[in-house]
Write a protein that holds these residues in place. Structure first.
Motif, PDB file in Angstrom:
ATOM      1  N   HIS A  94      27.395  22.309  37.204  1.00 32.34           N
ATOM      2  CA  HIS A  94      26.081  22.882  36.995  1.00 32.34           C
ATOM      3  C   HIS A  94      25.965  24.246  37.650  1.00 32.34           C
ATOM      4  O   HIS A  94      25.340  25.144  37.117  1.00 32.34           O
ATOM      5  N   SER A  95      26.580  24.402  38.832  1.00 30.95           N
ATOM      6  CA  SER A  95      26.380  25.642  39.566  1.00 30.95           C
ATOM      7  C   SER A  95      27.054  26.815  38.904  1.00 30.95           C
ATOM      8  O   SER A  95      26.687  27.952  39.128  1.00 30.95           O
ATOM      9  N   SER A  96      28.058  26.590  38.056  1.00 28.69           N
ATOM     10  CA  SER A  96      28.680  27.706  37.340  1.00 28.69           C
ATOM     11  C   SER A  96      27.665  28.418  36.475  1.00 28.69           C
ATOM     12  O   SER A  96      27.595  29.651  36.442  1.00 28.69           O
ATOM     13  N   ALA A  97      26.853  27.660  35.742  1.00 31.49           N
ATOM     14  CA  ALA A  97      25.845  28.277  34.890  1.00 31.49           C
ATOM     15  C   ALA A  97      24.818  29.017  35.729  1.00 31.49           C
ATOM     16  O   ALA A  97      24.369  30.104  35.383  1.00 31.49           O
TER      17      ALA A  97
ATOM     18  N   SER B 131      35.084  42.452  39.355  1.00 38.25           N
ATOM     19  CA  SER B 131      35.953  42.043  38.261  1.00 38.25           C
ATOM     20  C   SER B 131      35.620  42.880  37.033  1.00 38.25           C
ATOM     21  O   SER B 131      34.668  43.661  37.026  1.00 38.25           O
ATOM     22  N   GLY B 132      36.411  42.694  35.988  1.00 41.89           N
ATOM     23  CA  GLY B 132      36.173  43.434  34.754  1.00 41.89           C
ATOM     24  C   GLY B 132      35.090  42.822  33.901  1.00 41.89           C
ATOM     25  O   GLY B 132      34.580  43.476  32.978  1.00 41.89           O
ATOM     26  N   CYS B 133      34.712  41.577  34.181  1.00 38.31           N
ATOM     27  CA  CYS B 133      33.676  40.894  33.407  1.00 38.31           C
ATOM     28  C   CYS B 133      33.126  39.754  34.246  1.00 38.31           C
ATOM     29  O   CYS B 133      33.736  39.356  35.240  1.00 38.31           O
ATOM     30  N   HIS B 134      31.972  39.226  33.867  1.00 42.99           N
ATOM     31  CA  HIS B 134      31.406  38.086  34.577  1.00 42.99           C
ATOM     32  C   HIS B 134      32.359  36.888  34.473  1.00 42.99           C
ATOM     33  O   HIS B 134      32.826  36.549  33.389  1.00 42.99           O
ATOM     34  N   GLY B 135      32.652  36.283  35.623  1.00 41.48           N
ATOM     35  CA  GLY B 135      33.532  35.132  35.638  1.00 41.48           C
ATOM     36  C   GLY B 135      34.994  35.468  35.789  1.00 41.48           C
ATOM     37  O   GLY B 135      35.818  34.564  35.874  1.00 41.48           O
ATOM     38  N   GLY B 136      35.354  36.760  35.831  1.00 46.70           N
ATOM     39  CA  GLY B 136      36.755  37.141  35.960  1.00 46.70           C
ATOM     40  C   GLY B 136      37.239  37.056  37.397  1.00 46.70           C
ATOM     41  O   GLY B 136      36.444  36.993  38.340  1.00 46.70           O
TER      42      GLY B 136
ATOM     43  N   PRO C 101      46.093  37.473  46.908  1.00 47.01           N
ATOM     44  CA  PRO C 101      46.820  36.289  46.434  1.00 47.01           C
ATOM     45  C   PRO C 101      45.902  35.405  45.590  1.00 47.01           C
ATOM     46  O   PRO C 101      44.675  35.460  45.723  1.00 47.01           O
ATOM     47  N   PRO C 102      46.463  34.597  44.704  1.00 49.26           N
ATOM     48  CA  PRO C 102      45.634  33.753  43.828  1.00 49.26           C
ATOM     49  C   PRO C 102      44.611  32.900  44.574  1.00 49.26           C
ATOM     50  O   PRO C 102      43.506  32.699  44.084  1.00 49.26           O
ATOM     51  N   GLU C 103      44.973  32.420  45.758  1.00 47.91           N
ATOM     52  CA  GLU C 103      44.034  31.567  46.492  1.00 47.91           C
ATOM     53  C   GLU C 103      42.854  32.343  47.069  1.00 47.91           C
ATOM     54  O   GLU C 103      41.911  31.763  47.596  1.00 47.91           O
ATOM     55  N   PHE C 104      42.897  33.692  46.950  1.00 49.47           N
ATOM     56  CA  PHE C 104      41.788  34.514  47.427  1.00 49.47           C
ATOM     57  C   PHE C 104      41.218  35.379  46.295  1.00 49.47           C
ATOM     58  O   PHE C 104      40.757  36.496  46.527  1.00 49.47           O
ATOM     59  N   SER C 105      41.244  34.867  45.088  1.00 51.50           N
ATOM     60  CA  SER C 105      40.754  35.631  43.930  1.00 51.50           C
ATOM     61  C   SER C 105      39.382  35.167  43.464  1.00 51.50           C
ATOM     62  O   SER C 105      38.894  35.616  42.439  1.00 51.50           O
ATOM     63  N   GLY C 106      38.740  34.274  44.218  1.00 51.33           N
ATOM     64  CA  GLY C 106      37.452  33.735  43.810  1.00 51.33           C
ATOM     65  C   GLY C 106      36.308  34.710  43.989  1.00 51.33           C
ATOM     66  O   GLY C 106      36.404  35.732  44.691  1.00 51.33           O
ATOM     67  N   HIS C 107      35.185  34.388  43.342  1.00 55.19           N
ATOM     68  CA  HIS C 107      33.987  35.213  43.406  1.00 55.19           C
ATOM     69  C   HIS C 107      33.476  35.333  44.841  1.00 55.19           C
ATOM     70  O   HIS C 107      33.453  34.364  45.601  1.00 55.19           O
TER      71      HIS C 107
END
Length: 386
Positions: free
Chosen positions: A83-86, A342-347, A371-377
Motif C-alpha cells: 500500500h505504501s508504494s502508491a 532518479s530519471g523517473c518516479h520509482g527509479g 552499490p545496489p543495496e544503497f540504491s533505494g529512495h
C-alpha cells in the motif's frame, strides 16, 4: 562486581601512548561504537573532548550525509509495503520499502548502514524528518521526528535518537500537540526545531516546537505569522528558517515567503516575501551548515541564492537527467552540493556531487558510486561532521 572490560595497562599494548592515540583517532566513523566496547580505556578515550578535537586537527573528521533510505526490494518487507508504494508515489517519492538510516561520505564514496530501529517492523516512519545535533563533549546524535507509522499510515508523534558513540537508538519524548505531517525541521546548535505542517484534518499549522535531546524535553514556541503546510526547515545564521509552504485554503499553491525564528530572542522575524517564486515547492532547498547560500532545483537546474533580502537566484549547473527527479539536495560547507534522485518516479537513486566554489571553472558533476543495496529512495537527509 565484575567488569565486562578486559584490564589494559596501555591504550595499545607495546605502543607508546601518543602513537596509540594516533591510531585510535584514525578509526572510521562507522567503527566508533565497536572501538568504544573494546576496553574501558578505549571508551574513555573516544568519549573525551580531546578525541574529537584531535580528529579535527588532523583533518580526520568526515562530513557525512545521513539519509532515511528505503531498503532494496530483495530485503524482507512488511505487509504495509504493497500500500505504501502508491502513497509514496502520490507524494513524489520512489518505491516505498522499509526505511533505515544510512550514512554516505560523498567525497570518499563510502556507505554504511546504521543499526535498524528497535520494534516489530524495524523501519523508520514514512515521511519522517531527521536532524543532526551536537550534545555534551562534542558527541553527535541524529534525531528522527514524526512521520507515518509504516503499517497503519497514521501520523505519529514518535521521536528516535541515535548516538554515534554508543551505536544505539533510544526513544525520545513524544512530540506534543496535534500529530502533524510534512512539517519543517532543522537543528540549530543542540536543539531541533519543528514548525508548520498539517494536522490529521489536513489543516495547515502555524505552531512551532523545540526539542532538547539532552533533557529529552519539548518546548512550545510562539506561532508563526502564517500557516505553512509542507515547508522546508533550514538553519541559517544561527536561526531556524521556515521556507515556503501553503495555507489551508490554498493547498498545493506554495508561497514564496520565509519566516525565521531567533533562539536568542525567542521571536519570529517579519515575513520576508519573494525568497522563492510563488508556487515553487521548497522541498529541495538547502543550506550548508554555517553558511547562508541557499540552493534548490528549478526547471532541471541547480540554482543558488546568496544571503540578503534583494539577492537573486543564479543558475549553477544543469542537473544530470538521471537525477532530475530529485529526492534530496544537500550542501557541504566546502562548496560541494550533493543531489540524489532518479530519471523517473520509482527509479533507482543516483548520487551526484558538484563543487560550486571554483571561480572561472566550468561546473561538472561527479557521480558517486551507489552499490545496489544503497540504491533505494531517499526521503529525508541531513549533513553532519563526525
Amino acid at each position: 562486581m565484575s567488569s565486562c572490560f578486559e584490564p589494559m595497562s596501555d591504550l595499545i599494548p607495546g605502543l607508546p601512548e601518543d602513537v596509540a592515540r594516533e591510531c585510535l583517532i584514525r578509526v572510521g566513523f562507522d567503527q566508533l561504537p565497536t572501538v568504544r566496547r573494546i576496553s574501558r580505556q578505549w571508551r574513555e578515550e573516544v568519549e573525551s573532548p580531546d578525541y574529537s578535537r584531535l580528529r579535527r586537527a588532523e583533518g580526520l573528521s568526515r562530513t557525512v550525509l545521513a539519509m532515511v533510505q528505503a531498503q532494496p526490494e530483495h530485503v524482507e518487507q512488511g505487509p504495509a509495503q504493497k500500500h505504501s508504494s502508491a502513497s509514496t508515489a502520490a507524494n513524489g517519492g520512489g518505491p516505498a520499502n522499509k526505511y533505515r538510516m544510512v550514512l554516505l561520505d560523498p567525497v570518499e564514496g563510502r556507505w554504511a548502514p546504521l543499526p535498524v530501529l528497535p520494534g516489530p517492523t524495524g523501519s523508520l516512519p514514512l515521511f519522517c524528518q531527521v536532524a543532526a545535533v551536537d550534545v555534551a563533549q562534542g558527541r553527535k546524535q541524529l534525531v528522527v521526528v514524526g512521520g507515518w507509522d509504516p503499517e497503519s499510515w497514521a501520523p505519529t508523534d514518535s521521536v528516535y535518537v541515535y548516538d554515534f558513540l554508543s551505536g544505539t537508538w533510544r526513544r525520545g519524548a513524544p512530540m506534543p500537540g496535534p500529530r502533524r505531517s510534512f512539517f519543517a525541521t532543522a537543528a540549530v546548535g543542540g536543539t531541533v526545531f519543528v514548525a508548520g505542517g498539517h494536522d490529521e484534518e489536513k489543516n495547515a499549522l502555524r505552531s512551532a516546537l523545540a526539542y532538547d535531546p539532552e533533557s529529552d524535553s519539548w518546548t512550545a514556541l510562539p506561532d508563526m505569522a502564517e500557516e505553512r503546510d509542507e515547508p522546508r526547515g533550514l538553519c541559517v545564521g544561527g536561526k531556524f528558517l521556515v521556507v515556503g509552504g501553503d495555507p489551508t485554503p490554498a493547498q498545493g499553491r506554495f508561497a514564496g515567503s520565509v519566516e525565521a525564528f531567533d533562539p536568542a530572542t525567542s521571536t519570529w522575524s517579519p515575513v520576508q516575501e519573494g525568497v522563492l517564486q510563488d508556487g515553487a515547492c521548497p522541498r529541495t532547498c538547502c543550506v550548508a551548515p554555517g553558511e547562508e547560500r541557499m540552493y534548490m532545483l528549478r526547471d532541471g537546474n541547480l540554482v543558488a541564492r546568496d544571503g540578503g533580502a534583494s539577492a537573486a537566484w543564479r543558475t549553477v549547473a544543469s542537473v544530470p537527467e538521471d537525477a532530475r527527479t530529485a529526492s534530496t539536495v544537500s550542501a557541504i560547507p566546502d562548496g560541494r552540493v550533493v543531489v540524489i534522485g532518479s530519471g523517473c518516479h520509482g527509479g533507482d537513486q543516483t548520487v551526484y556531487m558538484l563543487r560550486d566554489d571554483e571561480a572561472g571553472k566550468p561546473a561538472s558533476w561527479l557521480r558517486a558510486p551507489a552499490p545496489p543495496e544503497f540504491s533505494g529512495h531517499v526521503q529525508a537527509a541531513c549533513f553532519l561532521q563526525i
